[in-house]
Design an enzyme around this catalytic site. Structure first.
Site, short mmCIF file in Angstrom:
data_model
loop_
_atom_site.label_atom_id
_atom_site.label_comp_id
_atom_site.label_asym_id
_atom_site.label_seq_id
_atom_site.Cartn_x
_atom_site.Cartn_y
_atom_site.Cartn_z
CG ASP A 6 -1.76 1.22 1.38
OD1 ASP A 6 -1.82 2.02 0.42
OD2 ASP A 6 -2.36 1.40 2.46
CG ASP A 99 -6.05 5.52 -1.34
OD1 ASP A 99 -6.68 5.98 -2.32
OD2 ASP A 99 -5.49 6.26 -0.50
CG ASP A 119 -7.93 5.79 4.57
OD1 ASP A 119 -7.15 5.94 5.53
OD2 ASP A 119 -7.61 5.16 3.55
CB THR A 122 -1.71 12.60 4.20
OG1 THR A 122 -0.58 11.76 4.45
CG2 THR A 122 -1.24 14.02 3.98
#
Length: 245
Positions: A6, A99, A119, A122
């Site tokens: 990932d 993702d 999620d 960042t």
């Protein structure tokens, strides 16, 4: 064994699984050399599955080195309009981050119904999927680390490397920024949950999935009465197995 990667904008998360999908090892690497030392030099691998959101140039170099030095075949996940019962809601599916797409596949399979996926990386992303598998779209905002950094760029404020998070008003500019970020992000998730319950609950209450490095922080402060929360750090990896069986 299979190596799963990932690849984000700053780090490379990896795990090694056997052919029965049992996780044998997992870790994080900052660069390719570190990744190779931790994985291909340590395990007997048959193939590699990759999800990558990093800028162009990095992925071809990774594929070339894995093939030339270790003879490994690399499978790269690509967003499809329809896959594993999930239909992407974007007008152009390729504009959806791979993702995010993989978390949709994994959450839809696991929930066996409607799901909200948050999620916490960042950026903090939120995606919604109906029980039928129809992706309703989502939201993207700066995450817990990026938001304070963006706010204080070109200012004299110096942020603490290890903030104390709280929903209470801050008594310094630094605390006010961190606490404000936490209030903003938890309020966003709670607002989305409250709003989408009306849309997604026709076939039962949706499951809220939390993934990403700051998922534990968000979970500690969320108030979502009546909604099941599942914190699943491996959601992207789980989606890789569905996209590239």
């Amino acid at each position: 064994m299979i190596l799963e990667l990932d690849i984000g904008n700053t780090r490379i998360k990896w795990r090694v699984i056997d052919l029965e999908d049992v996780v044998k090892a997992a870790g994080v690497a900052d660069n390719l050399q570190q990744l190779f030392d931790q994985t291909v030099r340590a395990y007997s691998l048959q193939r590699v599955r990759v999800a990558c959101v990093r800028a162009e140039g990095f992925l071809p170099d990774l594929i070339r080195q894995l093939h030339e030095q270790w003879g490994l075949t690399v499978q790269v996940a690509k967003v499809l309009r329809e896959c594993q019962g999930v239909t992407v809601g974007y007008s152009d599916p390729q504009k959806l981050g791979v993702d995010r797409w993989l978390t949709l596949l994994a959450a839809h399979r696991d929930a066996a119904g409607a799901a909200v996926i948050v999620d916490c990386g960042t950026a903090l992303t939120i995606d919604l999927v109906e029980a039928s598998g129809r992706h309703l779209g989502g939201y993207i905002v700066p995450g817990f680390r990026l938001s304070p950094e963006a706010l204080t760029r070109n200012t004299a404020i110096r942020l603490a490397p290890r903030p104390v998070w709280s929903l209470e008003p801050g008594n310094s500019s630094e605390d006010a920024i961190y606490h404000g970020t936490l209030v903003m992000l938890t309020a966003l998730v709670e607002k989305v949950i409250a709003r989408e319950l009306r849309q997604l609950s026709a076939c039962g209450v949706p499951v809220l999935y939390l993934t990403g490095g700051d998922a534990p922080l968000l979970r500690d402060f969320l108030t979502t009465d009546g909604v099941e929360i599942r914190e699943v750090p491996s959601l992207v990896f789980d989606g890789l197995g569905l996209a590239l069986p």
